[in-house]
Design a protein around this motif. Sequence first.
Motif, PDB file in Angstrom:
ATOM      1  N   ASN A 107       0.830  -1.203   0.000  1.00  0.00           N
ATOM      2  CA  ASN A 107       0.000   0.000   0.000  1.00  0.00           C
ATOM      3  C   ASN A 107       0.867   1.256   0.000  1.00  0.00           C
ATOM      4  O   ASN A 107       0.437   2.328   0.408  1.00  0.00           O
ATOM      5  CB  ASN A 107      -0.929   0.004   1.219  1.00  0.00           C
ATOM      6  CG  ASN A 107      -2.094   0.941   1.063  1.00  0.00           C
ATOM      7  OD1 ASN A 107      -2.598   1.156  -0.041  1.00  0.00           O
ATOM      8  ND2 ASN A 107      -2.534   1.528   2.148  1.00  0.00           N
ATOM      9  N   SER A 108       2.106   1.111  -0.482  1.00  0.00           N
ATOM     10  CA  SER A 108       3.063   2.220  -0.531  1.00  0.00           C
ATOM     11  C   SER A 108       3.292   2.666  -1.967  1.00  0.00           C
ATOM     12  O   SER A 108       3.302   1.841  -2.889  1.00  0.00           O
ATOM     13  CB  SER A 108       4.398   1.799   0.091  1.00  0.00           C
ATOM     14  OG  SER A 108       4.229   1.384   1.424  1.00  0.00           O
ATOM     15  N   TYR A 109       3.520   3.974  -2.140  1.00  0.00           N
ATOM     16  CA  TYR A 109       3.732   4.578  -3.451  1.00  0.00           C
ATOM     17  C   TYR A 109       5.046   5.353  -3.386  1.00  0.00           C
ATOM     18  O   TYR A 109       5.163   6.321  -2.634  1.00  0.00           O
ATOM     19  CB  TYR A 109       2.568   5.505  -3.804  1.00  0.00           C
ATOM     20  CG  TYR A 109       1.238   4.786  -3.880  1.00  0.00           C
ATOM     21  CD1 TYR A 109       0.653   4.478  -5.101  1.00  0.00           C
ATOM     22  CD2 TYR A 109       0.577   4.380  -2.712  1.00  0.00           C
ATOM     23  CE1 TYR A 109      -0.558   3.796  -5.173  1.00  0.00           C
ATOM     24  CE2 TYR A 109      -0.631   3.696  -2.770  1.00  0.00           C
ATOM     25  CZ  TYR A 109      -1.191   3.410  -4.009  1.00  0.00           C
ATOM     26  OH  TYR A 109      -2.388   2.735  -4.071  1.00  0.00           O
ATOM     27  N   LEU A 110       6.040   4.905  -4.157  1.00  0.00           N
ATOM     28  CA  LEU A 110       7.375   5.480  -4.091  1.00  0.00           C
ATOM     29  C   LEU A 110       7.594   6.418  -5.270  1.00  0.00           C
ATOM     30  O   LEU A 110       7.478   6.008  -6.429  1.00  0.00           O
ATOM     31  CB  LEU A 110       8.439   4.376  -4.091  1.00  0.00           C
ATOM     32  CG  LEU A 110       8.191   3.179  -3.155  1.00  0.00           C
ATOM     33  CD1 LEU A 110       9.403   2.252  -3.158  1.00  0.00           C
ATOM     34  CD2 LEU A 110       7.867   3.633  -1.750  1.00  0.00           C
ATOM     35  N   VAL A 111       7.912   7.662  -4.955  1.00  0.00           N
ATOM     36  CA  VAL A 111       8.124   8.682  -5.981  1.00  0.00           C
ATOM     37  C   VAL A 111       9.568   9.171  -5.868  1.00  0.00           C
ATOM     38  O   VAL A 111       9.957   9.769  -4.866  1.00  0.00           O
ATOM     39  CB  VAL A 111       7.146   9.861  -5.818  1.00  0.00           C
ATOM     40  CG1 VAL A 111       7.401  10.918  -6.874  1.00  0.00           C
ATOM     41  CG2 VAL A 111       5.700   9.363  -5.899  1.00  0.00           C
TER      42      VAL A 111
ATOM     43  N   GLU B 215      17.233   1.160  -7.078  1.00  0.00           N
ATOM     44  CA  GLU B 215      17.688  -0.196  -6.770  1.00  0.00           C
ATOM     45  C   GLU B 215      17.078  -0.702  -5.468  1.00  0.00           C
ATOM     46  O   GLU B 215      16.647  -1.859  -5.362  1.00  0.00           O
ATOM     47  CB  GLU B 215      19.216  -0.231  -6.675  1.00  0.00           C
ATOM     48  CG  GLU B 215      19.926  -0.179  -8.016  1.00  0.00           C
ATOM     49  CD  GLU B 215      21.394  -0.520  -7.893  1.00  0.00           C
ATOM     50  OE1 GLU B 215      21.698  -1.711  -7.651  1.00  0.00           O
ATOM     51  OE2 GLU B 215      22.228   0.393  -8.024  1.00  0.00           O
ATOM     52  N   GLN B 216      17.007   0.170  -4.494  1.00  0.00           N
ATOM     53  CA  GLN B 216      16.421  -0.222  -3.207  1.00  0.00           C
ATOM     54  C   GLN B 216      14.905  -0.361  -3.310  1.00  0.00           C
ATOM     55  O   GLN B 216      14.301  -1.232  -2.687  1.00  0.00           O
ATOM     56  CB  GLN B 216      16.803   0.801  -2.131  1.00  0.00           C
ATOM     57  CG  GLN B 216      18.309   0.825  -1.852  1.00  0.00           C
ATOM     58  CD  GLN B 216      18.699   1.968  -0.927  1.00  0.00           C
ATOM     59  OE1 GLN B 216      18.585   1.847   0.291  1.00  0.00           O
ATOM     60  NE2 GLN B 216      19.154   3.083  -1.496  1.00  0.00           N
ATOM     61  N   ALA B 217      14.275   0.500  -4.130  1.00  0.00           N
ATOM     62  CA  ALA B 217      12.823   0.450  -4.305  1.00  0.00           C
ATOM     63  C   ALA B 217      12.388  -0.861  -4.944  1.00  0.00           C
ATOM     64  O   ALA B 217      11.339  -1.425  -4.608  1.00  0.00           O
ATOM     65  CB  ALA B 217      12.360   1.630  -5.159  1.00  0.00           C
ATOM     66  N   LEU B 218      13.196  -1.380  -5.873  1.00  0.00           N
ATOM     67  CA  LEU B 218      12.858  -2.608  -6.570  1.00  0.00           C
ATOM     68  C   LEU B 218      12.898  -3.831  -5.649  1.00  0.00           C
ATOM     69  O   LEU B 218      12.388  -4.897  -6.009  1.00  0.00           O
ATOM     70  CB  LEU B 218      13.799  -2.816  -7.757  1.00  0.00           C
ATOM     71  CG  LEU B 218      13.579  -1.859  -8.942  1.00  0.00           C
ATOM     72  CD1 LEU B 218      14.697  -1.998  -9.961  1.00  0.00           C
ATOM     73  CD2 LEU B 218      12.216  -2.116  -9.593  1.00  0.00           C
ATOM     74  N   GLN B 219      13.480  -3.680  -4.479  1.00  0.00           N
ATOM     75  CA  GLN B 219      13.522  -4.782  -3.511  1.00  0.00           C
ATOM     76  C   GLN B 219      12.255  -4.830  -2.664  1.00  0.00           C
ATOM     77  O   GLN B 219      12.083  -5.741  -1.858  1.00  0.00           O
ATOM     78  CB  GLN B 219      14.739  -4.623  -2.578  1.00  0.00           C
ATOM     79  CG  GLN B 219      16.071  -4.432  -3.285  1.00  0.00           C
ATOM     80  CD  GLN B 219      16.380  -5.537  -4.274  1.00  0.00           C
ATOM     81  OE1 GLN B 219      16.206  -6.708  -3.959  1.00  0.00           O
ATOM     82  NE2 GLN B 219      16.837  -5.156  -5.455  1.00  0.00           N
ATOM     83  N   THR B 220      11.366  -3.860  -2.837  1.00  0.00           N
ATOM     84  CA  THR B 220      10.150  -3.781  -2.028  1.00  0.00           C
ATOM     85  C   THR B 220       8.941  -4.300  -2.800  1.00  0.00           C
ATOM     86  O   THR B 220       9.018  -4.540  -4.001  1.00  0.00           O
ATOM     87  CB  THR B 220       9.877  -2.324  -1.605  1.00  0.00           C
ATOM     88  OG1 THR B 220       9.407  -1.574  -2.749  1.00  0.00           O
ATOM     89  CG2 THR B 220      11.135  -1.668  -1.043  1.00  0.00           C
ATOM     90  N   GLU B 221       7.819  -4.423  -2.096  1.00  0.00           N
ATOM     91  CA  GLU B 221       6.557  -4.813  -2.725  1.00  0.00           C
ATOM     92  C   GLU B 221       5.645  -3.610  -2.938  1.00  0.00           C
ATOM     93  O   GLU B 221       4.425  -3.738  -2.961  1.00  0.00           O
ATOM     94  CB  GLU B 221       5.843  -5.863  -1.867  1.00  0.00           C
ATOM     95  CG  GLU B 221       5.563  -5.421  -0.436  1.00  0.00           C
ATOM     96  CD  GLU B 221       4.758  -6.452   0.339  1.00  0.00           C
ATOM     97  OE1 GLU B 221       4.164  -7.341  -0.295  1.00  0.00           O
ATOM     98  OE2 GLU B 221       4.694  -6.337   1.579  1.00  0.00           O
ATOM     99  N   ALA B 222       6.232  -2.430  -3.104  1.00  0.00           N
ATOM    100  CA  ALA B 222       5.447  -1.211  -3.274  1.00  0.00           C
ATOM    101  C   ALA B 222       4.457  -1.332  -4.429  1.00  0.00           C
ATOM    102  O   ALA B 222       4.738  -1.965  -5.453  1.00  0.00           O
ATOM    103  CB  ALA B 222       6.379  -0.025  -3.518  1.00  0.00           C
ATOM    104  N   ALA B 223       3.291  -0.709  -4.250  1.00  0.00           N
ATOM    105  CA  ALA B 223       2.263  -0.729  -5.299  1.00  0.00           C
ATOM    106  C   ALA B 223       2.667   0.110  -6.490  1.00  0.00           C
ATOM    107  O   ALA B 223       2.229  -0.144  -7.619  1.00  0.00           O
ATOM    108  CB  ALA B 223       0.945  -0.208  -4.734  1.00  0.00           C
ATOM    109  N   TYR B 224       3.528   1.100  -6.245  1.00  0.00           N
ATOM    110  CA  TYR B 224       3.906   2.038  -7.316  1.00  0.00           C
ATOM    111  C   TYR B 224       5.342   2.472  -7.098  1.00  0.00           C
ATOM    112  O   TYR B 224       5.743   2.821  -5.975  1.00  0.00           O
ATOM    113  CB  TYR B 224       2.970   3.244  -7.286  1.00  0.00           C
ATOM    114  CG  TYR B 224       3.338   4.370  -8.237  1.00  0.00           C
ATOM    115  CD1 TYR B 224       2.738   4.469  -9.487  1.00  0.00           C
ATOM    116  CD2 TYR B 224       4.261   5.346  -7.873  1.00  0.00           C
ATOM    117  CE1 TYR B 224       3.056   5.505 -10.360  1.00  0.00           C
ATOM    118  CE2 TYR B 224       4.592   6.382  -8.739  1.00  0.00           C
ATOM    119  CZ  TYR B 224       3.990   6.462  -9.976  1.00  0.00           C
ATOM    120  OH  TYR B 224       4.310   7.488 -10.839  1.00  0.00           O
TER     121      TYR B 224
END
Length: 353
Positions: A260-264, A278-287
Amino acid sequence: MKRFYQGLIRLLAAGENIVVATIFNSSGSAPRSAGAKMIIQADGSITGTVGGGRLEAETIELAHKVHKSKQSLLQKFDLTGTDAAGVGMICGGAGEILVDYIDAADESNRQVYEAIITAIKQGKKAWLITELAHDQVGGQLCQLRQQCLVQYDGTITGRFKCEPEFMLKLSSGPAKISIHADAKEDRRFIVEPIRSAGVVYLFGAGHVSQQIARLTDMAGFKTIVIDDRPAFANKERFPLAEIIVIDNFAHLPELAINSNSYLVIVTRGHLHDKIVLEQALQTEAAYIGMIGSKKKRDLLFSVLQAKGYSSADLIRVYSPIGINIEAETPEEIAVSIVAELIKVRAERENVHK
């Protein structure tokens, strides 16, 4: 909000009667703090906040009376100047607050709150409806009280007697996305949408990020700004967001990023963007969205592919970021990005209808 309801259920399970205070506005523009909630226990302990200051102090005092009377009530308030600013009010400092007595012995109460947590976990839309009948003696709104949770598919949890047509009206129309009140004869209904609005993590605190944060707040997202520059990442520039100042982007702190997280990603340079991505791609973020041109994106993606990232990994990234509206200024770019966030959130919610 899930943690709030989990804490509430724990208190009820332990046999403790509690009071829950909720801010709302019955007409006009809702205060920014509408929906703010606070639990007040019999010993005076509190969980959550309705904004601090005079309003919170008066609410706690009122809650003590509700604990003794065991009757929920509605209380109007009208704050001015500093008091209104302290709780984030706009369009004046007026509104109402529901001070709701929750009886631990009534199993229906726990069932309603457990259903709320399930709806939040599953990303389903639902509405918490509380009715307070009008006590003609003294003119105060108090018991009779009933409460239920209405889900998008019409499922109702809790004991609630109401005409089906009016029940549908309570959770539809323009007001369905914000806490609001309605009336039918001498009955008052407070309707609180339960939706997993999402958390936006803004990596970078520049001019575009500043404009994004204004809009994400209006769109109902919780917003967290992360940067290594205190001169940029501060409450003066981001009054409505949570601020995290880091040493550098290479070692981000532990963040509660989930589905339920959105990374901008809007940092001040390509290198920082790559490190965060690179770090964002390790998460299950919705966006996951990254600002920049197609050329920049393709160059960065080729570097990541050489490091072992697959096409399936990179297809998750929205880049160039935002809906294409030919945006140029920071304000216009922010509109395009937040529009995309809203679209992704809506698409996710529709899956769970």
